[in-house]
Design an enzyme around this catalytic site. Sequence first.
Site, PDB file in Angstrom:
ATOM      1  N   GLY A   1      -7.171   2.938   3.293  1.00  0.00           N
ATOM      2  CA  GLY A   1      -6.984   1.771   2.237  1.00  0.00           C
ATOM      3  C   GLY A   1      -8.177   1.572   2.137  1.00  0.00           C
ATOM      4  O   GLY A   1      -8.506   0.627   1.146  1.00  0.00           O
ATOM      5  N   GLU A   2      -9.341   1.547   3.114  1.00  0.00           N
ATOM      6  CA  GLU A   2     -10.616   0.766   2.705  1.00  0.00           C
ATOM      7  C   GLU A   2     -11.961   1.656   2.204  1.00  0.00           C
ATOM      8  O   GLU A   2     -12.656   1.060   2.282  1.00  0.00           O
ATOM      9  CB  GLU A   2     -10.893  -0.143   4.267  1.00  0.00           C
ATOM     10  CG  GLU A   2     -10.044  -0.734   3.906  1.00  0.00           C
ATOM     11  CD  GLU A   2     -10.055  -1.482   6.242  1.00  0.00           C
ATOM     12  OE1 GLU A   2     -10.805  -2.672   5.815  1.00  0.00           O
ATOM     13  OE2 GLU A   2      -9.703  -0.825   6.582  1.00  0.00           O
TER      14      GLU A   2
ATOM     15  N   THR B   1       0.810  -1.312  -0.183  1.00  0.00           N
ATOM     16  CA  THR B   1      -0.124  -0.143   0.099  1.00  0.00           C
ATOM     17  C   THR B   1       1.035   1.168  -0.035  1.00  0.00           C
ATOM     18  O   THR B   1       0.792   2.091  -0.097  1.00  0.00           O
ATOM     19  CB  THR B   1      -1.037  -0.222   1.084  1.00  0.00           C
ATOM     20  OG1 THR B   1       0.198  -0.625   2.265  1.00  0.00           O
ATOM     21  CG2 THR B   1      -2.133  -0.751   0.488  1.00  0.00           C
TER      22      THR B   1
ATOM     23  N   ARG C   1      -6.384  15.111   5.374  1.00  0.00           N
ATOM     24  CA  ARG C   1      -4.755  15.257   4.496  1.00  0.00           C
ATOM     25  C   ARG C   1      -4.405  14.220   4.206  1.00  0.00           C
ATOM     26  O   ARG C   1      -3.841  12.534   4.407  1.00  0.00           O
ATOM     27  CB  ARG C   1      -3.860  16.067   5.192  1.00  0.00           C
ATOM     28  CG  ARG C   1      -2.282  17.055   4.245  1.00  0.00           C
ATOM     29  CD  ARG C   1      -1.614  17.755   5.752  1.00  0.00           C
ATOM     30  NE  ARG C   1      -2.419  18.954   6.086  1.00  0.00           N
ATOM     31  CZ  ARG C   1      -1.330  18.785   7.104  1.00  0.00           C
ATOM     32  NH1 ARG C   1      -0.443  18.606   7.866  1.00  0.00           N
ATOM     33  NH2 ARG C   1      -2.035  21.063   7.002  1.00  0.00           N
ATOM     34  N   ILE C   2      -4.141  13.824   2.427  1.00  0.00           N
ATOM     35  CA  ILE C   2      -3.433  13.160   2.165  1.00  0.00           C
ATOM     36  C   ILE C   2      -2.040  12.684   1.702  1.00  0.00           C
ATOM     37  O   ILE C   2      -1.446  14.017   1.550  1.00  0.00           O
ATOM     38  CB  ILE C   2      -3.588  12.787   0.434  1.00  0.00           C
ATOM     39  CG1 ILE C   2      -5.418  13.163   0.498  1.00  0.00           C
ATOM     40  CG2 ILE C   2      -3.315  11.727  -0.216  1.00  0.00           C
ATOM     41  CD1 ILE C   2      -6.384  11.916   0.617  1.00  0.00           C
TER      42      ILE C   2
ATOM     43  N   LYS D   1      -6.571  10.947   7.552  1.00  0.00           N
ATOM     44  CA  LYS D   1      -7.745   9.626   7.696  1.00  0.00           C
ATOM     45  C   LYS D   1      -7.480   8.391   7.127  1.00  0.00           C
ATOM     46  O   LYS D   1      -7.011   8.249   5.632  1.00  0.00           O
ATOM     47  CB  LYS D   1      -9.108  10.385   7.616  1.00  0.00           C
ATOM     48  CG  LYS D   1      -9.800  11.300   7.851  1.00  0.00           C
ATOM     49  CD  LYS D   1     -11.249  11.903   7.371  1.00  0.00           C
ATOM     50  CE  LYS D   1     -11.139  13.002   8.659  1.00  0.00           C
ATOM     51  NZ  LYS D   1     -12.989  13.080   8.311  1.00  0.00           N
ATOM     52  N   GLY D   2      -7.938   7.320   7.402  1.00  0.00           N
ATOM     53  CA  GLY D   2      -6.814   5.972   6.438  1.00  0.00           C
ATOM     54  C   GLY D   2      -8.383   6.381   5.529  1.00  0.00           C
ATOM     55  O   GLY D   2      -8.515   6.477   4.916  1.00  0.00           O
TER      56      GLY D   2
END
Length: 707
Positions: free
Chosen positions: A665-666, A468, A589-590, A662-663
Site C-alpha cells: 500500500g505504501e 485498495t 508474492r503479489i 509483503k505490504g
Amino acid sequence: MDGKTLPVRAIGTPLDRFDGPAKVTGTARYAFEHPVDRPVYLFGVQATVAVGRITAVHTEVALAKPGVLAVLTHENAPRVASFDDPELVILQTPEVAYRGQFVAGVVAETSEIARLAASMIRVDYEAGPHDVQLRADHPDRYAPEVTNGGFATDSVRGDPEAALADAAVRLDATYTTAWYQHAQLEPHSTIAEWADDRLTLHVGSQGVHRLRDSLATLFGLDLERIRAVSPHVGGAFGGKLHAHPDVVLAVLAAFAVPGRPVKLALTRQQMFSQVGYRTPTVQRVRLGAGRDGRLVAISHEVVQQTARHKEFAEQTVTPTRVMYAAPNRSTTHRMVRLDVPVPTIMRAPGKAPGMYALESAMDEMAIACGQDPVEFRIANEPPLDPELDRPFSTRNLVACLRDGARRFGWAGRDPTPGVRRAAGGWLVGTGVAASMYPVYQLPGSSATIRAEPDGRYVVSIGAADLGTGTWTSLTQIAADALAVPVDRIVLRIGDTDLPAAMSAGGSSGMTSWGSTVVEAARRLRARMAAEHADPPAHGIEASADMPANPERERFSMYAFGAQFAEVRVHEATGEVRVPRMLGVFAAGRIINPKTGRSQLLGGMTMGLSMALHEQCVLDPRFGHVVNQDLAEYHIATNADVGCVEVHTLVEEDPYVNPMGSKGIGELGIVGTAAAIANAVHHATGVRVRDLPITPDRFFSGATAIRG
Ligand code: MOS
C-alpha cells in the site's frame, strides 16, 4: 515451493475487483450514503483563534432558526469520560488548542439550515500568543520518548562524528518537506445514532474495531454498546486510521438528539484542520565515504512538529537505519510543539519524507564520489540489517535497481547535469532512488470461517477496504487456504459485529488479516477432516486469532524497490514535467497483480504529487492553512502524470507470512520524490533540497538554472 507458503491457485491471479460493479453503479454505499430514517444534519463551528479561551458563545440567533434542533457548546455538550486523548476532547472546556478546532456544533433538520445556523453563532475569545512556525533551530525542540510505531528516538553505532571528520568525501545537506494534507475523495463522514442505549456509527474507517475502542474509552461506554460499520471507504491514506474530532462531534450530537441519526460530512476546508496531516520536516543528512565510494558514516537528523496538546512523532529517519552499510551511523528525531492540529500518519509515514532526504543525499554523494547513482547504491548494499546485525528475510533492492536500469535504459547515461535539451526550451534529465517499506504484522485480529452445507464458506473478519482491494485479495487468500474456487467464498468485513481485526495501517492489512484467515481455514479443514466429510446441515465453523510469527525475531522484513524518473524542466519558466516514471518492486508474492499494480501506480503518483505539487501554506499570523481547498492545494491529476510503468519481481519469501506477501500500500510512494528531484538536478544542475519543486526554486539567486 518451500512448503511454508500457500500453494498458488487464486493468489497471483489478476482478478477484477469484486466490488467494482457496485462501485461504478453507485450501489456500494459510503458512510454518508447509508439510508437511515429521519436523519438530522450536523455542522461544526471552528475556533478563529489559535490559542485562547472562549469567554462567551452567543447561540440565541441560531437556536431561533426554524429547523434547528440543538446547538452544542462547551457549556452544554455531553461530558466525555476520559481526557487521555486530548485530540478527541472537544466541547468540554473553554480552552482553544489550535485555530479551526471545533468549538460548537449545530444540529438541524437539513444540512442547509445547520450550516446557516452555524454561521450565526458568535464566539468571543480571549486570545493568547501562539506559535505555529516550525524552525530547525526552535529553542523548544525536544527528543520524544519513542516515535510513532514505537521506534527508538535515536540510534547510534560506532563514532559517526569522528568518521565524518576523517572521511575523504563528505556531504552535509539539509532537506525540507512540506506540510501535506490528506485529501481523500470521500471526506470524513459519519452517521451516528444513539438509540436504546446503543451507539451505531456508519463511518469511513481504516479499522472499525480500533475506532470503536477509542470511542468506548472516550465516552466510557462498554464495547458492546457501540457498533461501527464501514464496508466501503473512499480513500484513507492514514487519515482514517485513528478517530479524529469529526466523529466525536457526531457522537456528541447523537447523544443530544437520541433516536435521530446524525449525519456529518466535513467540508473540504474543514479537512485541513480536523483529520490530521503529515508534519513538515527539516532533515540534515551527513554522509562520509572513502575514495572508493564506500560509505563510512551516515547521520540523519530530523526536526519536525507536533501539536502542543498531543504528541505525534513521525518515524522519519527510521529508513536510514536499514538502507545502506556503514560502520558509523546515527539517527535522531527532534520535535517542536506548536499551536497546530495534531499531525498523524499519512502515505508511508516516516518512510516517504525520510527517504526523500536520504535518497537525495545518496545522489549527491554518488556524484561527489564520481560514481553512477545506481552502482553507488549497489556498492553500499548491506549484507545484514546494518543496525540489528540480522539477515533480511529477503532483500532484493539490487535486483530492483538492475532490472529497473535495464528497463529504463539507464546504461550509457551521461552524468553531466544541465546539458540535454529537447525542442521548446526543455532541459531533460533522469534520476533514480530506492524505495523500501517494512513488512509489519500487527496483533489483534481474529477470523471465523463457516462452511455452509451448500459448499460456500463465509469468512468473517473486521478488516477494511479503503478502496485498495481487500474485498478481492482477502477472498483470494481465503480461497487458497480452503483450496476452493473464489466463488465459494463469501467475505464479510468492515463491521464491529464481525470478529475483531487490526486496522489497515502500515501496509499491514494483508499480512495481518491474511495470516489470520489462513489459520482459521487450517483449523476448519482439520475439524472437517476429523468430524465431517461434508459440512452438516447446520454448517460448521472454526475461529482463530492471528498466530504469532516467530521468524520475525530472526529476520528483518522489508519490501524494496527502485524508482526511475525522466523529467523536463523548462529553462524559461522552471515548469517541471514528468513524462516517464518506472518502478520495479520486490514485495514478495503479489496476491492480486491487478489491484497490486494499481496500488503501486497510485503510490508513485502520490510521490510525484509530493515532489511537485502538494504543500499546505500556513498563515503564521492566524495559524491556519490558507490554501484549504483542492483549487489551491494542488494534487497531481491525470494531466500531470505521464507514462508510469510498474514491474514486480518474482520474490519467494517463506518467512514473512503464509502467503509469502509483503505490504504494497505504501511502497510505491517511497523514493519517488527523490527520483524526481535527482532527475531535476540532472536536467538543470540545480539541486532543489526543498519540496515541493515549484518553478520559483530555479530562479532564486545562486541556484538559478544555468542556461
Ligand atoms: Mo498508512 S499512512 O500507515 O494508514
